[in-house]
Design an enzyme around this catalytic site. Structure first.
Site, PDB file in Angstrom:
ATOM      1  CD  GLU A 188      -2.749  -1.584   2.460  1.00  0.00           C
ATOM      2  OE1 GLU A 188      -2.807  -0.615   2.968  1.00  0.00           O
ATOM      3  OE2 GLU A 188      -3.579  -2.481   2.551  1.00  0.00           O
ATOM      4  CD  GLU A 247      -4.750  -7.912   1.656  1.00  0.00           C
ATOM      5  OE1 GLU A 247      -5.550  -7.230   2.168  1.00  0.00           O
ATOM      6  OE2 GLU A 247      -3.547  -7.610   1.653  1.00  0.00           O
TER       7      GLU A 247
HETATM    8  O1  9MR Z   1      -7.711  -8.083   8.030  1.00  0.00           O
HETATM    9  C1  9MR Z   1      -7.011  -7.316   9.047  1.00  0.00           C
HETATM   10  C2  9MR Z   1      -7.484  -6.928  10.212  1.00  0.00           C
HETATM   11  O2  9MR Z   1      -7.873  -7.726  10.894  1.00  0.00           O
HETATM   12  C3  9MR Z   1      -6.653  -5.905  10.763  1.00  0.00           C
HETATM   13  O3  9MR Z   1      -7.378  -5.081  11.974  1.00  0.00           O
HETATM   14  C4  9MR Z   1      -6.157  -4.656   9.887  1.00  0.00           C
HETATM   15  C5  9MR Z   1      -5.132  -3.790  10.243  1.00  0.00           C
HETATM   16  O4  9MR Z   1      -4.011  -4.298  10.467  1.00  0.00           O
HETATM   17  O5  9MR Z   1      -5.595  -5.160   8.601  1.00  0.00           O
HETATM   18  C6  9MR Z   1      -6.418  -5.882   8.042  1.00  0.00           C
HETATM   19  O6  9MR Z   1      -5.914  -6.626   6.820  1.00  0.00           O
HETATM   20  C7  9MR Z   1      -5.300  -5.734   5.834  1.00  0.00           C
HETATM   21  C8  9MR Z   1      -4.227  -6.265   5.173  1.00  0.00           C
HETATM   22  O7  9MR Z   1      -3.449  -6.461   6.154  1.00  0.00           O
HETATM   23  C9  9MR Z   1      -3.535  -5.184   4.221  1.00  0.00           C
HETATM   24  N1  9MR Z   1      -4.950  -4.862   3.029  1.00  0.00           N
HETATM   25  C10 9MR Z   1      -5.955  -4.424   3.865  1.00  0.00           C
HETATM   26  C11 9MR Z   1      -6.501  -5.550   4.687  1.00  0.00           C
HETATM   27  C12 9MR Z   1      -7.828  -4.930   5.372  1.00  0.00           C
HETATM   28  O8  9MR Z   1      -7.809  -3.839   6.146  1.00  0.00           O
END
Ligand code: 9MR
Length: 372
Positions: A157, A262
């Site tokens: 990101e 994802e």
């Molecule tokens: O699914 C993840 C969630 O449990 C966490 O709270 C969040 C923050 O760390 O991250 C989510 O996963 C993210 C991923 O690591 C990167 N792309 C976006 C995903 C959804 O927010």
């Protein structure tokens, strides 16, 4: 009389009937990973409860359906590297062992991300200190799993929606060269892992252009990059297949693989036309924004199944360019979308329901392969 001999024909007939009906998960002879075996890997994101194999039904489902795994949270720097000199490898080691033991493709997520950083990084004000953090972090984490990790999301990101680079602490202190530094460090720490740039909304033209620039610059400077991860946090109401197809083609023309890293499809209203996955976006809870609190109506269940079928049809069309399709979670209960961008909603974005049973969308994705 031999019980086995006399009952065997009856049992086989019964089993055959059950298999041909193919309606229930427990009786289904097919699995996602088996039907898509010749096409691309099928992955899921694991939470701590999955890695620790807390729930037998979930555990069986994961092993049967998926051949690739991503750690949903436990390898993020805040958790794996909580203070300057301390690392917390306990669950991450178990995660890698789980994949290894089950012969799964193991993904590392993620080495450099502006979000979920440890508190001590927030206090860093000088380029030298940040470079030391990034170097030690990548060397230690990627180095520890070298030879066992199949792939790393090296940088996550890094882009704004308009395709410019996000003004993260990394960009601000190290300049845009931090992306190359990160990829080069990862390639050195784990020469065998496939290295990916991962982001959301990069199927959209402006942001895609930014991703292409990142990839081209890495390639022009001789850095190793093997693939791009289009995250795929989409909605059943605004799935843009044209953008997705154009992106698969554009990225693969750069000579790299495309992964959907994802994937989930929200079924809930997003009145602000919010798209993507910026974890900083949150909105107030309102009952009308949580319309399927008790159950998902059949009509929406069908729309979800149709959208998943549309997507997988497209993925199959470009199977030569796609390395992996990973769902962001195992089942609807586990999904982060129950809490984002509004807390305490009931969402249904995945292929398995809250009881870990396959949904109509699961069958739609499977049927694309078996009805031919
Ligand atoms: O699914 C993840 C969630 O449990 C966490 O709270 C969040 C923050 O760390 O991250 C989510 O996963 C993210 C991923 O690591 C990167 N792309 C976006 C995903 C959804 O927010």
């Amino acid at each position: 009389m031999n019980y086995y001999k006399t009952t065997k024909p009856f049992l086989s007939t019964l089993l055959l009937c059950a298999l041909s009906l193919n309606t229930s998960f427990s009786q289904s002879p097919k699995s996602l990973k088996s039907v898509y075996q010749e096409d691309f890997l099928i992955g899921t994101a694991l939470g701590v409860e999955h890695i620790l194999e807390k729930n037998e039904k979930a555990n069986l489902l994961i092993k049967r359906e998926f051949n690739a795994i991503t750690p949903e949270n436990i390898m993020k720097s805040q958790l794996i590297h909580p203070s300057e000199k301390s690392y917390n490898f306990e669950i991450a080691d178990k995660y890698v062992d789980y994949g290894y033991k089950n012969k799964m493709y193991v993904v590392g997520h993620t080495l450099v991300w502006h979000s979920q950083l440890p508190a001590f990084v927030g206090k860093i004000k000088s380029p030298d200190s940040l470079r030391i953090f990034m170097t030690e972090h990548i060397n230690t984490v990627a180095g520890r799993y070298a030879g066992k990790m199949n792939s790393w999301d090296v940088v996550n990101e890094a882009l704004n929606e308009d395709g410019t680079l996000r003004k993260s602490v990394f960009l601000n202190l190290l300049g845009e060269g931090y992306i190359k530094e990160a990829f080069d460090l990862a390639a050195k720490a784990d020469p065998k892992a496939a290295l990916y740039y991962n982001d959301y909304n990069i199927e959209q033209p402006a942001k895609r252009k930014g991703a292409i620039e990142i990839i081209k610059k890495l390639q022009a400077s001789g850095s190793k990059i093997d693939g791009v991860g289009i995250q795929g946090h989409w909605s059943i109401n605004s799935l843009n297949l044209k953008d997705i197809e154009e992106s698969i083609i554009a990225f693969s023309q750069l000579g790299i693989k495309v992964a959907f890293t994802e994937l989930d499809l929200t079924v809930l209203p997003n009145p602000w036309d919010l798209r993507g996955a910026d974890v900083n976006q949150r909105f107030a809870e309102k009952p009308e924004l949580n319309p399927y609190k008790d159950a998902l109506p059949d009509s929406v269940q069908t729309t979800l199944a149709n959208r998943y079928a549309d997507l997988f049809k497209l993925f199959l069309k470009h199977r030569d360019k796609i390395s992996r399709v990973t769902f962001w979670g195992v089942d609807d209960r586990h999904s982060w979308l129950n809490g984002f961008p509004i807390r305490n909603r009931t969402n249904y974005p995945l292929l398995f329901d809250r009881e870990l049973e396959p949904k109509k969308a699961y069958q739609a994705v499977i049927n694309l392969k078996i009805s031919k």
